[in-house]
Scaffold this motif. Structure first.
Motif, mmCIF file in Angstrom:
data_model
loop_
_atom_site.group_PDB
_atom_site.id
_atom_site.type_symbol
_atom_site.label_atom_id
_atom_site.label_comp_id
_atom_site.label_asym_id
_atom_site.label_seq_id
_atom_site.Cartn_x
_atom_site.Cartn_y
_atom_site.Cartn_z
ATOM 1 N N LYS A 82 7.000 0.751 18.407
ATOM 2 C CA LYS A 82 7.583 2.074 18.602
ATOM 3 C C LYS A 82 6.515 3.157 18.704
ATOM 4 O O LYS A 82 6.822 4.338 18.897
ATOM 5 N N VAL A 83 5.257 2.743 18.524
ATOM 6 C CA VAL A 83 4.116 3.656 18.637
ATOM 7 C C VAL A 83 3.041 3.001 19.486
ATOM 8 O O VAL A 83 3.082 1.792 19.751
ATOM 9 N N GLU A 84 2.090 3.812 19.892
ATOM 10 C CA GLU A 84 0.963 3.328 20.686
ATOM 11 C C GLU A 84 -0.324 3.892 20.101
ATOM 12 O O GLU A 84 -0.364 5.030 19.642
ATOM 13 N N LYS A 85 -1.381 3.086 20.117
ATOM 14 C CA LYS A 85 -2.671 3.508 19.576
ATOM 15 C C LYS A 85 -3.725 3.427 20.676
ATOM 16 O O LYS A 85 -3.749 2.462 21.450
ATOM 17 N N ASP A 86 -4.599 4.452 20.762
ATOM 18 C CA ASP A 86 -5.653 4.419 21.768
ATOM 19 C C ASP A 86 -6.979 3.965 21.145
ATOM 20 O O ASP A 86 -7.045 3.694 19.934
ATOM 21 N N ALA A 87 -8.018 3.918 21.958
ATOM 22 C CA ALA A 87 -9.312 3.424 21.502
ATOM 23 C C ALA A 87 -9.925 4.285 20.411
ATOM 24 O O ALA A 87 -10.759 3.818 19.635
ATOM 25 N N ASP A 88 -9.524 5.535 20.319
ATOM 26 C CA ASP A 88 -10.032 6.435 19.290
ATOM 27 C C ASP A 88 -9.200 6.393 18.017
ATOM 28 O O ASP A 88 -9.482 7.117 17.057
ATOM 29 N N GLY A 89 -8.162 5.556 18.005
ATOM 30 C CA GLY A 89 -7.323 5.437 16.822
ATOM 31 C C GLY A 89 -6.176 6.417 16.755
ATOM 32 O O GLY A 89 -5.441 6.451 15.749
ATOM 33 N N ASN A 90 -5.980 7.205 17.797
ATOM 34 C CA ASN A 90 -4.877 8.170 17.821
ATOM 35 C C ASN A 90 -3.556 7.429 18.076
ATOM 36 O O ASN A 90 -3.469 6.592 18.975
ATOM 37 N N VAL A 91 -2.550 7.765 17.292
ATOM 38 C CA VAL A 91 -1.249 7.091 17.390
ATOM 39 C C VAL A 91 -0.215 8.059 17.920
ATOM 40 O O VAL A 91 -0.092 9.195 17.435
ATOM 41 N N VAL A 134 0.864 -1.185 0.000
ATOM 42 C CA VAL A 134 0.000 0.000 0.000
ATOM 43 C C VAL A 134 0.898 1.232 0.000
ATOM 44 O O VAL A 134 1.731 1.409 0.900
ATOM 45 N N ASP A 135 0.749 2.062 -1.036
ATOM 46 C CA ASP A 135 1.598 3.255 -1.197
ATOM 47 C C ASP A 135 3.081 2.910 -1.126
ATOM 48 O O ASP A 135 3.885 3.638 -0.543
ATOM 49 N N GLY A 136 3.435 1.760 -1.703
ATOM 50 C CA GLY A 136 4.831 1.350 -1.768
ATOM 51 C C GLY A 136 5.380 0.708 -0.519
ATOM 52 O O GLY A 136 6.552 0.307 -0.492
ATOM 53 N N VAL A 137 4.568 0.571 0.520
ATOM 54 C CA VAL A 137 5.025 -0.001 1.792
ATOM 55 C C VAL A 137 4.670 -1.484 1.853
ATOM 56 O O VAL A 137 3.530 -1.872 1.576
ATOM 57 N N ASP A 138 5.640 -2.307 2.209
ATOM 58 C CA ASP A 138 5.410 -3.742 2.343
ATOM 59 C C ASP A 138 4.609 -4.050 3.604
ATOM 60 O O ASP A 138 4.827 -3.429 4.653
ATOM 61 N N PRO A 139 3.703 -5.024 3.515
ATOM 62 C CA PRO A 139 2.992 -5.470 4.711
ATOM 63 C C PRO A 139 3.902 -6.346 5.565
ATOM 64 O O PRO A 139 3.875 -7.578 5.475
ATOM 65 N N ALA A 140 4.731 -5.712 6.383
ATOM 66 C CA ALA A 140 5.738 -6.428 7.153
ATOM 67 C C ALA A 140 5.724 -5.957 8.606
ATOM 68 O O ALA A 140 5.402 -4.795 8.880
ATOM 69 N N PRO A 141 6.066 -6.834 9.546
ATOM 70 C CA PRO A 141 6.032 -6.468 10.966
ATOM 71 C C PRO A 141 6.826 -5.217 11.297
ATOM 72 O O PRO A 141 6.374 -4.379 12.085
ATOM 73 N N GLU A 142 8.019 -5.057 10.705
ATOM 74 C CA GLU A 142 8.841 -3.897 11.036
ATOM 75 C C GLU A 142 8.180 -2.588 10.600
ATOM 76 O O GLU A 142 8.418 -1.535 11.202
ATOM 77 N N ASN A 160 4.538 2.271 12.473
ATOM 78 C CA ASN A 160 3.316 2.818 11.876
ATOM 79 C C ASN A 160 3.505 3.261 10.424
ATOM 80 O O ASN A 160 2.677 3.977 9.877
ATOM 81 N N SER A 161 4.582 2.806 9.761
ATOM 82 C CA SER A 161 4.688 3.022 8.327
ATOM 83 C C SER A 161 3.559 2.272 7.614
ATOM 84 O O SER A 161 3.027 2.738 6.606
ATOM 85 N N TRP A 162 3.233 1.104 8.152
ATOM 86 C CA TRP A 162 2.044 0.344 7.723
ATOM 87 C C TRP A 162 0.959 0.635 8.748
ATOM 88 O O TRP A 162 1.096 0.292 9.923
ATOM 89 N N THR A 163 -0.092 1.289 8.313
ATOM 90 C CA THR A 163 -1.067 1.840 9.268
ATOM 91 C C THR A 163 -2.250 0.932 9.566
ATOM 92 O O THR A 163 -3.081 1.271 10.421
ATOM 93 N N ILE A 164 -2.324 -0.214 8.900
ATOM 94 C CA ILE A 164 -3.470 -1.114 9.120
ATOM 95 C C ILE A 164 -3.052 -2.170 10.139
ATOM 96 O O ILE A 164 -2.500 -3.219 9.798
#
Length: 314
Positions: free
Chosen positions: A302-311, A240-248, A253-257
């Protein structure tokens, strides 16, 4: 008695190469005797034999890991029977809030499904890992990369032929998860960003991630989405947008899904249930089984997401 698997379906986790992930109805059984890596949590307090029955219901995205961990846990605890079932995150949250099961598995925060604060007070959140999710297509689809905007267009019915996004002249067959699915909620939050599909756009819906992978792999022009833990060679996973679906890429959060995998319990779970949760958080699971099954340890984020989707960056 060794834990007995009643039914299962095998998938290969992309992040783990050939790790087996079980996605059938579930497993019920009891394990051979032994002590777990987490000490008293896996074998009963003060050395006492642990016993009890645990039913975990909900997210099919989490189901492969939960089943694999349950098999190992039962092998170390002869007196415990664990049943793991799918049904979707909504069902998992509803049933744990009602006290109908010991564990409600979910890809989404309970706050997004339960309106009453009193229901939230009844349950406890255990974030056992993180799961990446992404779009998958039938192998006959000729594109390998898609923009987030075009992905939104497909899942809102605005784009209906693969030639519109650089592919062959072929109709797009959209396969959705059912409305109670946490995988669907996660995907739509990241891709649709609040935009709703027209009323007359009604793609087919499937109740489980396992069924989705089968449908996509056998339906020309098909597209859907599943957790990384279900990725295998029978279909194509898109960038998606050139980003691989990979754990790293999930970790920063380069992969946002992506989503946390929650195993909700009641506020004060019984001994066997708490022991299984402790086992899920132990090194035995977090340092090996989580990644082997295609998931991501929470400790690696390296990031955290809350219940509202804020990262936010950690």
């Amino acid at each position: 008695m060794q834990g007995q698997l009643i039914s299962r379906r095998s998938f290969i986790g992309a992040a783990a190469g050939a790790a087996m992930a079980f996605a059938g109805l579930g497993l019920v059984g009891c394990g051979s005797s032994g002590s777990g890596n987490s000490g008293d949590a896996a074998s009963g307090s003060a050395g006492a034999a642990l016993s009890g029955t645990v039913t975990a219901v909900g997210s099919t995205a989490l189901q492969p890991l939960c089943e694999a961990a349950a098999e190992q846990f039962m092998a170390e605890n002869a007196g415990v029977q664990i049943t793991v079932q799918g049904g979707g995150s909504g069902q998992g949250i509803t049933q744990i809030a009602q006290g109908a099961v010991q564990i409600g598995n979910s890809d989404v925060f309970a706050e997004t499904k339960l309106e009453n604060a009193s229901d939230l007070d009844k349950i406890k959140d255990n974030r056992v890992c993180v799961v990446g999710m992404g779009p998958i297509v039938n192998s006959d689809v000729t594109i390998d990369d898609i923009s987030l905007e075009d992905l939104k267009g497909i899942f809102t019915g605005k784009i209906t032929n693969w030639k519109e996004v650089g592919g062959n002249d072929e109709d797009i067959v959209v396969i959705n998860r059912a409305s109670g699915s946490g995988t669907r909620a996660t995907f739509e939050a990241a891709v649709l960003a609040g935009e709703e599909a027209p009323f007359d756009f009604k793609p087919q819906e499937q109740d489980s991630s396992g069924t989705v992978t089968k449908m996509v792999s056998t339906t020309p022009g098909a597209i859907s989405y599943v957790a990384f833990s279900y990725y295998d060679e029978s279909f194509k996973a898109l960038k998606v947008d050139g980003v691989d679906p990979a754990p790293e890429n999930v970790e920063d959060n380069s992969w946002t899904i992506w989503a946390y995998e929650h195993m909700y319990t009641v506020a004060e779970p019984d001994e066997a249930t708490q022991a299984f949760i402790d086992y899920m958080m132990s090194d035995e699971v977090q340092s090996s089984l989580v990644e082997a099954q295609g998931y991501i340890p929470v400790s690696g984020m390296k990031v955290e997401k809350d219940a509202d989707g804020n990262v936010t960056t950690l």
